[in-house]
Design a protein around this motif. Sequence first.
Motif, PDB file in Angstrom:
ATOM      1  N   LEU A  24       0.918  -1.186  -0.021  1.00  4.83           N
ATOM      2  CA  LEU A  24       0.016  -0.133  -0.148  1.00  4.83           C
ATOM      3  C   LEU A  24       0.839   1.176   0.216  1.00  4.83           C
ATOM      4  CD1 LEU A  24      -2.747  -0.909   2.628  1.00  4.83           C
ATOM      5  CD2 LEU A  24      -2.573  -1.505   0.278  1.00  4.83           C
ATOM      6  N   VAL A  25       0.537   2.298  -1.017  1.00  3.99           N
ATOM      7  CA  VAL A  25       1.367   3.471  -0.965  1.00  3.99           C
ATOM      8  C   VAL A  25       0.267   4.806  -1.179  1.00  3.99           C
ATOM      9  CG1 VAL A  25       2.908   4.602  -2.375  1.00  3.99           C
ATOM     10  CG2 VAL A  25       3.274   2.258  -2.398  1.00  3.99           C
ATOM     11  N   ALA A  26       0.393   5.560  -0.282  1.00  6.39           N
ATOM     12  CA  ALA A  26      -0.399   6.661  -0.224  1.00  6.39           C
ATOM     13  C   ALA A  26       0.249   7.805  -1.306  1.00  6.39           C
ATOM     14  CB  ALA A  26      -0.568   7.490   1.136  1.00  6.39           C
ATOM     15  N   PHE A  27      -0.714   8.349  -1.790  1.00  8.05           N
ATOM     16  CA  PHE A  27       0.169   9.387  -2.836  1.00  8.05           C
ATOM     17  C   PHE A  27      -0.776  10.627  -3.015  1.00  8.05           C
ATOM     18  CE2 PHE A  27      -2.737   8.728  -6.750  1.00  8.05           C
ATOM     19  CZ  PHE A  27      -3.450   7.216  -6.283  1.00  8.05           C
ATOM     20  N   GLY A  28      -0.416  11.976  -3.442  1.00 12.38           N
ATOM     21  CA  GLY A  28      -1.368  12.993  -3.412  1.00 12.38           C
ATOM     22  C   GLY A  28      -2.068  12.964  -5.023  1.00 12.38           C
ATOM     23  N   THR A  29      -3.135  13.566  -4.912  1.00 11.32           N
ATOM     24  CA  THR A  29      -3.842  13.736  -5.936  1.00 11.32           C
ATOM     25  C   THR A  29      -4.026  15.557  -6.128  1.00 11.32           C
ATOM     26  OG1 THR A  29      -6.115  13.499  -5.279  1.00 11.32           O
ATOM     27  CG2 THR A  29      -4.750  11.524  -6.105  1.00 11.32           C
ATOM     28  N   GLU A  30      -4.773  15.862  -6.980  1.00 10.07           N
ATOM     29  CA  GLU A  30      -5.049  17.119  -6.973  1.00 10.07           C
ATOM     30  C   GLU A  30      -6.053  17.445  -5.894  1.00 10.07           C
ATOM     31  OE1 GLU A  30      -6.429  14.999  -8.845  1.00 10.07           O
ATOM     32  OE2 GLU A  30      -8.131  15.648 -10.253  1.00 10.07           O
ATOM     33  N   THR A  31      -7.139  16.464  -5.542  1.00  7.26           N
ATOM     34  CA  THR A  31      -8.170  16.642  -4.379  1.00  7.26           C
ATOM     35  C   THR A  31      -7.589  16.242  -3.150  1.00  7.26           C
ATOM     36  OG1 THR A  31      -8.702  14.304  -4.848  1.00  7.26           O
ATOM     37  CG2 THR A  31      -9.900  16.045  -6.281  1.00  7.26           C
ATOM     38  N   VAL A  32      -7.358  15.077  -2.666  1.00 10.98           N
ATOM     39  CA  VAL A  32      -6.932  14.566  -1.284  1.00 10.98           C
ATOM     40  C   VAL A  32      -5.984  13.266  -1.782  1.00 10.98           C
ATOM     41  CG1 VAL A  32      -9.089  15.413  -0.488  1.00 10.98           C
ATOM     42  CG2 VAL A  32      -8.728  12.861  -1.003  1.00 10.98           C
ATOM     43  N   PHE A  33      -5.172  13.031  -0.727  1.00  8.71           N
ATOM     44  CA  PHE A  33      -4.283  11.825  -0.831  1.00  8.71           C
ATOM     45  C   PHE A  33      -5.149  10.642  -0.898  1.00  8.71           C
ATOM     46  CE2 PHE A  33       0.152  12.570  -0.094  1.00  8.71           C
ATOM     47  CZ  PHE A  33       0.356  14.001  -0.022  1.00  8.71           C
ATOM     48  N   GLY A  34      -4.889   9.587  -1.547  1.00 10.61           N
ATOM     49  CA  GLY A  34      -5.424   8.557  -1.927  1.00 10.61           C
ATOM     50  C   GLY A  34      -4.391   7.454  -1.195  1.00 10.61           C
ATOM     51  N   LEU A  35      -5.287   6.447  -0.652  1.00 16.07           N
ATOM     52  CA  LEU A  35      -4.635   5.021  -0.448  1.00 16.07           C
ATOM     53  C   LEU A  35      -4.417   4.270  -1.284  1.00 16.07           C
ATOM     54  CD1 LEU A  35      -2.883   3.719   1.776  1.00 16.07           C
ATOM     55  CD2 LEU A  35      -4.965   2.974   2.932  1.00 16.07           C
TER      56      LEU A  35
END
Length: 325
Positions: A24-35
Motif C-alpha cells: 500500500l502506498v499513499a499518494f497525492g492527487t489534485e483533490t486529496v491523498f489516496g491510499l
Amino acid sequence: MTELLASDAAGIARAAELLRAGQLVAFGTETVFGLGADATDARAVAAVFDAKGRPHFNPLICHYPDADAAFADVEAPELALRLAAAFWPGPLTLVLPRRITCRVALLAGAGLETLAVRVPAHATALALLRAVGRPVAAPSANRSGQVSPTTAAHVLEALGGRIAAILDSGPCPIGVESTVLDLTGRRPFLLRPGGTTREAIEAVVGPVQLGVTPATAQAGTTLRSPGLLVSHYAPTLPVRLAATEVGADEALLAFGPPLAGAGVDFQLSGTADLIEAAANLFSGLRALDAEATRLGLRRIAVMPVPDTGLGLAINDRLQRAAAPR
Ligand code: TXA
Ligand code: MG
C-alpha cells in the motif's frame, strides 16, 4: 516502518515498485491523498480496507493515467467520452459498467457490476500511474470516520506504520474529493458533489439528477449520504449464516477447516486469515452461487467469521446477503 518518498524520479519508481508488489502506498492527487493499491490484486485491495479500519466494504475509485486506460476496464457510452474529453485529467469520477475483460478485482468495486474510474490532474500521480501500468484503487488515505488528508503529514499521522510508503507531492491543491457521477442509468446521477461543479458538468451533458441513485430510487429511499448508498451484490440462493453443520443440499462457504457433508464448497481462507478471506469474498460467493445453482442445491451455508479486523466488514456483507429479499 512507513517510507516517506520524495516526488522525484527515484521516489516515483520506488512507489510503483511497492504497488506492483502488492504493498500500500499513499499518494497525492489534485483533490486529496489516496491510499493506493494494485486494483487487480484482491489481497492488496483487502489490505486497504484493513488499514482504513472500515467496518464495511464500500466501492473504491480506480485511478488511471489516461482515458484510454480507464475505458479498457469499463464500457464508455458517448456521454462518458464527452465528459472525459472535457474534464480529464481532473476531479471527476465516472461510474460505468465493468467490461467482461475488466482486470480490476471484484472486491475493489465491493462486488458491484459497476466501477468508478478517474484520471487525476496531478503530475506526480499521473507519473506514478504510468509507472505502475495497472489500475490503482485508492480511497482517501484516512482512517474510517476521519476527514480526508491533504498533506503527507496528515497521512503519516493517520496511517503511519500501517502502510508501506507515502509519496509526498506536497499539499493537494483542491482539498475536496472528486465529484462522483453515475452514468449507468438513463440519466447522469450526481452521487457525490466535489471538485468538478454540477454547472460545469451540465454545460457538457445537460441536466444531471441529484440526491438519489437509480438503485435507491427503486428501493423508494432517499440518499442520506451522497455516494455512500449503493446497491449491494446478493447471491440468487438464500444464505444461512453461522453454520455449525451442513447438509448435502447446501453449498458451504468455508472459513478455516471446512465442515463435512456439503454438496459443494468454497474456501474463503483455509488458515482463517481475514485478509485472504476478504480478498476471496465476492469472487467466491459468485462462483459458489453459480455452481450451487447449477447443481440444484437449496442454499448457501456460511461458517462463522470472527467480528475482529476485516471480519467486521465481511460479516456486514454476509448479513446483507442473508437478509430476506
Ligand atoms: O478525490 C477523490 O475521489 C479521492 C482521491 C484519492 O482520488 N478518492 C476518494 O475515494 O474520495 P473514496 O473511496 O473515499 O470515495 C469513493 C466514493 C464513495 O462515495 C463511493 O461510494 C463512490 O465513490 N463509489 C465508488 N465506486 C462506486 C460505484 N461503483 N457505484 C457508486 N458509487 C461508487
Ligand atoms: Mg473517503
